[in-house]
Design a protein around this motif. Sequence first.
Motif, PDB file in Angstrom:
ATOM      1  N   ASN A 126      70.656  45.489  40.356  1.00  0.00           N
ATOM      2  CA  ASN A 126      71.015  46.549  39.420  1.00  0.00           C
ATOM      3  C   ASN A 126      71.931  46.062  38.307  1.00  0.00           C
ATOM      4  OD1 ASN A 126      69.882  49.332  40.210  1.00  0.00           O
ATOM      5  ND2 ASN A 126      70.371  48.324  42.147  1.00  0.00           N
ATOM      6  N   GLY A 127      71.906  44.743  38.078  1.00  0.00           N
ATOM      7  CA  GLY A 127      72.565  44.197  36.899  1.00  0.00           C
ATOM      8  C   GLY A 127      74.009  43.759  37.029  1.00  0.00           C
ATOM      9  N   ILE A 128      74.583  43.800  38.219  1.00  0.00           N
ATOM     10  CA  ILE A 128      75.961  43.328  38.367  1.00  0.00           C
ATOM     11  C   ILE A 128      75.954  41.799  38.271  1.00  0.00           C
ATOM     12  CG2 ILE A 128      77.945  43.155  39.935  1.00  0.00           C
ATOM     13  CD1 ILE A 128      77.497  45.980  38.766  1.00  0.00           C
ATOM     14  N   PRO A 129      76.768  41.219  37.406  1.00  0.00           N
ATOM     15  CA  PRO A 129      76.803  39.760  37.274  1.00  0.00           C
ATOM     16  C   PRO A 129      77.208  39.087  38.586  1.00  0.00           C
ATOM     17  CG  PRO A 129      77.943  40.801  35.438  1.00  0.00           C
ATOM     18  CD  PRO A 129      77.652  41.878  36.450  1.00  0.00           C
ATOM     19  N   ILE A 130      76.580  37.951  38.864  1.00  0.00           N
ATOM     20  CA  ILE A 130      76.812  37.269  40.132  1.00  0.00           C
ATOM     21  C   ILE A 130      78.262  36.823  40.294  1.00  0.00           C
ATOM     22  CG2 ILE A 130      76.114  34.970  39.380  1.00  0.00           C
ATOM     23  CD1 ILE A 130      74.587  35.337  42.418  1.00  0.00           C
TER      24      ILE A 130
END
Length: 152
Positions: free
Chosen positions: A115-119
Amino acid sequence: MLEQWRAGLRVSEALALEVADLSLDVELPTLRVWSGKGRKARVVPVHPELGAAFQTALAYGNVTEGRIIDAHRTTAWRWVQKAHAKAEQTGVIPPGTEIGTHTFRHSYARHLLMNGIPINYLSRWLGHSSIQTTLISLGLVPDPSGSLAMVP
């Protein structure tokens, strides 16, 4: 154990949470994990559903200090088994699917990543010292194009 799914906590971390670790009445609710692996403390954002569940549990149990969940690891394991059985009965997961307490942690991480949360955020929220650890634990590998692919 909703805390695991909505916060990516290890069982020991969820069971060690205390009322003082919660900051729910702020614009960006968080919880502080003090007893992380390697004794690393971290701050994790609190999903709105988890925040509401915490507030309900604290009010219902009239808990104002100390541990939020008064349970042992074996009790937590029984909760996981019960949830697993219900998920199989209702068809949410196929019969025979193996899950463990860490499955919730990995599911949380994959859900956020997809869902697009940066790693790098995810790695910090999970308490990993290295993004490599996060990649390995999620079964992710770089593909030749430079993006990440999940290993089945």
